[in-house]
Structure formats: structure tokens, C-alpha cells
Design an enzyme around this catalytic site. Structure first.
Site: not given
Ligand code: NAD
Ligand code: UDP
Length: 343
Positions: A124, A151, A155
Site C-alpha cells: 500500500s 495498519y 504492511k
Molecule cells: P477486502 O477486505 O475486501 O478483502 C480482503 C479479503 O481477505 C476478504 O475477503 C477477507 O474475508 C479476507 N481475509 C481477511 N482476513 C483473513 C484471514 N485471516 N484468512 C483468510 N482470509 C482473510 O480488502 P481489499 O480492499 O480487497 O484489499 C485487499 C488487500 O489490498 C489488503 O491486503 C489490503 O491491505 C490491500 N490494500 C487495499 C487498498 C484499498 O484501498 N482497498 C489499498 C492498499 C492496499
């Protein structure tokens, strides 16, 4: 290829699953559905014409991810599973370190045990130190690191783990993709962002106001040092982001060994007021606004230098802010309750 997608039921993972399936890969979703709905798997199948396999498991349990890798024998892993709410991470830091850091270590141990070398990791832009002067922008991969929340620190901790792991394992082949602000939805309107409860982020909040689920948007700060006084971010369409993952996977599997970090953004910033105006145009709705105060740690401006992704992967974001809002609105207006009740 066989690709294991941890967190594949989530917002970003589900869009990447569609791209992987459409490009002919076999996909297994590993997810515990703690922040997603099982219904997404059916939607992915409708869009891609092929259903991903499912391994329901929790990354915090080494045996779960070990069994998933043993059973599905992936050629590569795309690792999205994790916790992502900045505010919550301040209150529950151990949950964030446990899932994001220990969970990743569990996964790496299983990958090592079964000789799975290719990994694409969701990092991120929050790993960077907040830009404070115009000279700090755009953020390049060598800009100063210095996350300000648990958070962001979790990361960055994962990035360190991955770099150390790659240094010790000559066949490791790892891309750490630093996302800026992913928004929008698949143009089919069948999959999109479905946050639990009140959204934390701007776009899903605006979309829920437009569809009548929330009464107004609170403008979190109007006194920033920007042309219109509101915060500027680098919004990137979720489908562009998904394509960036496929490009990274191709790069890894073409023979790359080692570990690299890479920005995925457009290189262009938009203010909150610009985003609201674009969403109003896309939806034909008016977004009522109430003035509020900035969240702790909110920064004025943040956008990427995305040239490394173009040079190394040949990837460049192509969608406009208007595209992002049109696709977000199609998803939200056709699915006002998201994927429905979470089962
Ligand atoms: P999201 O919460 O929609 O998806 C994450 C998924 O991981 C979910 O389906 C959740 O059920 C699953 N999960 C969480 N904990 C778990 C565990 N212990 N075991 C198995 N599954 C688990 O989030 P997203 O927006 O799709 O983000 C995905 C990744 O991208 C994350 O790692 C997030 O930190 C990173 N990210 C997201 C953004 C954003 O703006 N959405 C920006 C930068 C980085
Ligand atoms: N924002 C806002 N109201 C909200 C949510 C966000 O005004 O309800 C603003 C926020 O201050 C920032 C921009 O929208 O300037 C993007 O916020 P978001 O949380 O989506 O991304 P981040 O700040 O984490 O990059």
C-alpha cells in the site's frame, strides 16, 4: 497456471480472479469471509464464465494455508487476505500484526515447503512517509518510508519479511505492489466494493449517499493546502489495478528472481470536490455535503510516480475518473445492498 488467491472474495481479489480466469488460469480462492460474502464466487463465475475453486480457511492457522497449498499445488500465489482499516488498526494493533504479518509468515512457510516461488503481494502507498512538501511528490518507490498507522506499519513489516525471505531463497520471485486509491467496479456491474457497515473510504461513501443509504457526505477537511482546499489522492480504476497484477505475474514467471516493490497508481491526483463532481455527473444524483474536520493523520496530497510499472511491466492505468465513477455507480445502483446478507 494454477493460482491461489488469498482474500480472493474481497474487493480487489475478486476483480483479479475475473482477470485470471479470463486469461485461462485456474484459480483457487482462499478466504475466511471475515470481510466478504460467499455470493461473490457466483458473481465471479457469471462474469468470467468459469468458477474458481474455494478453500475456506484462515491465514492465521498455519495448517489451513498449508493444506490449501498442498491440495491445490499453485504455481503462484496472489496474496490479498488481510485487515485494512486504518482506524481499527489503532484500536486493535495486535489483530493487524497477527493477520497481516503472522498470516503472511504462515503462508510463506507453506510456499517454501511446497516449492511455490512466485508471489504477488498487496502492499500500500501507506508504507510511505506522509508527503509534507511539494518536493516529496510524486511518490517514487525510493521515497522515504514511514507509515503512520499500525495498519501501514504491518504492511511495511510484511515488505521487510518478503525482502528478507527473498534474500535467503534464491528461487523466490516476489512483487510487492503498492496500491494508491483503488476505486470503481467491474464494468458488468456484477462485482464491486461491498464494505461492511459505514464505509471508511471516500468513493464507497459517496456511492452510498447517491443510492440513498446515507444522508450526506462529511467533507473531512476543507483547509488543506490544495487549490480547492480538499485532499488530493491518486484514484486508480480497480480493473486497471487488476491488469497490473496480471502484468506483475507475467513478469515474475518470465524468469524474475528476487523481490521488488512497485507503485500502482495513475500518477494523477484528484481532489475530494473533483471526485464528488465526477460522481454527480456519472450518477445524475446530487451529493449533499456537510463540513467536518480531518481525521487524525490525514494528509493534503498523495499521488504516485507510476513510471516504474510502465518501464518494467509495460503497465499503465488507462481509465479516467469519469470511468471509475460510472462503473462504481453501475455496481452500487444495481446492488444497493452489495452482495446481500453475508452468510
Ligand atoms: P477486502 O477486505 O475486501 O478483502 C480482503 C479479503 O481477505 C476478504 O475477503 C477477507 O474475508 C479476507 N481475509 C481477511 N482476513 C483473513 C484471514 N485471516 N484468512 C483468510 N482470509 C482473510 O480488502 P481489499 O480492499 O480487497 O484489499 C485487499 C488487500 O489490498 C489488503 O491486503 C489490503 O491491505 C490491500 N490494500 C487495499 C487498498 C484499498 O484501498 N482497498 C489499498 C492498499 C492496499
Ligand atoms: N474523505 C472525506 N469524507 C469521507 C471519506 C474521505 O472527505 O467520508 C476524504 C479524505 O479526507 C481524503 C479523501 O477523501 O482527502 C480520500 O479518503 P480515503 O479514505 O478514501 O483515502 P485515504 O485518505 O486513505 O488515501
Amino acid at each position: 497456471m494454477n493460482v491461489l488467491v488469498t482474500g480472493g472474495a474481497g474487493y480487489i481479489g475478486s476483480h483479479v480472479c475475473v482477470e485470471l480466469l479470463e486469461q485461462g488460469h485456474n484459480v483457487t480462492v482462499f478466504d475466511n469471509f471475515s470481510n466478504s460474502s460467499r455470493n461473490v464466487l457466483e458473481r465471479i463465475s457469471q462474469v468470467a464464465g468459469k468458477r474458481p475453486s474455494l478453500y475456506e480457511g484462515d491465514l492465521r492457522k498455519a495448517q489451513n494455508i498449508g493444506c490449501a497449498i498442498l491440495t491445490h499445488k499453485p504455481d503462484a500465489v496472489m496474496h490479498f487476505a488481510g485487515l485494512k482499516a486504518v482506524g481499527e488498526s489503532v484500536i486493535k494493533p495486535l489483530d493487524y500484526y497477527e493477520t497481516n504479518v503472522s498470516g503472511t509468515v504462515n503462508m510463506l512457510k507453506a510456499m517454501q515447503a511446497f516449492n511455490v516461488n512466485h508471489l504477488v503481494f498487496s502492499s500500500s502507498a501507506t508504507v510511505y512517509a506522509p508527503p509534507t512538501t511539494p518536493d516529496d511528490l510524486p511518490l517514487t518507490e525510493s521515497s522515504a518510508l514511514g507509515p503512520v498507522s499500525p495498519y501501514g506499519r504491518s504492511k511495511l513489516a510484511v515488505e521487510h519479511v518478503l525482502a528478507d525471505y527473498a534474500a535467503a531463497n534464491p528461487y523466490a520471485s516476489i512483487a510487492m505492489l503498492r496500491y494508491f486509491n483503488p476505486i470503481g467496479a467491474h464494468p458488468s456491474g456484477l462485482i464491486g466494493e461491498d464494505p461492511k457497515g459505514i464505509p471508511n473510504n471516500l468513493l464507497p461513501y459517496i456511492a452510498q449517499v447517491a443510492v440513498g443509504k446515507l444522508p450526506h457526505l462529511t467533507l473531512l477537511g476543507h483547509g488543506f493546502d490544495t487549490p480547492d482546499g480538499t485532499g488530493i489522492r491518486d484514484y486508480v480504476h480497480i480493473m486497471d489495478l487488476a491488469e497490473g497484477h496480471l502484468a506483475a505475474l507475467d513478469y515474475l514467471t518470465a524468469g524474475f528472481e528476487g523481490c521488488f516493490a512497485m507503485n500502482l497508481g495513475t500518477g494523477q491526483g484528484h481532489s475530494v470536490l473533483e471526485v464528488i463532481a465526477a460522481f454527480e455527473r456519472a450518477s445524475g444524483k446530487t451529493i449533499p455535503i456537510v463540513e467536518g474536520t480531518p481525521r487524525p493523520g490525514d494528509i493534503a496530497v498523495c499521488y504516485a510516480d507510476a513510471s516504474k510499472a510502465q518501464e518494467l511491466l509495460g503497465w499503465k492505468a488507462t481509465c479516467t475518473l469519469a470511468d471509475m465513477c460510472a462503473d462504481a455507480w453501475r455496481w452500487q445502483s444495481r446492488n444497493p445492498e452489495g452482495y446481500g446478507r453475508r452468510q
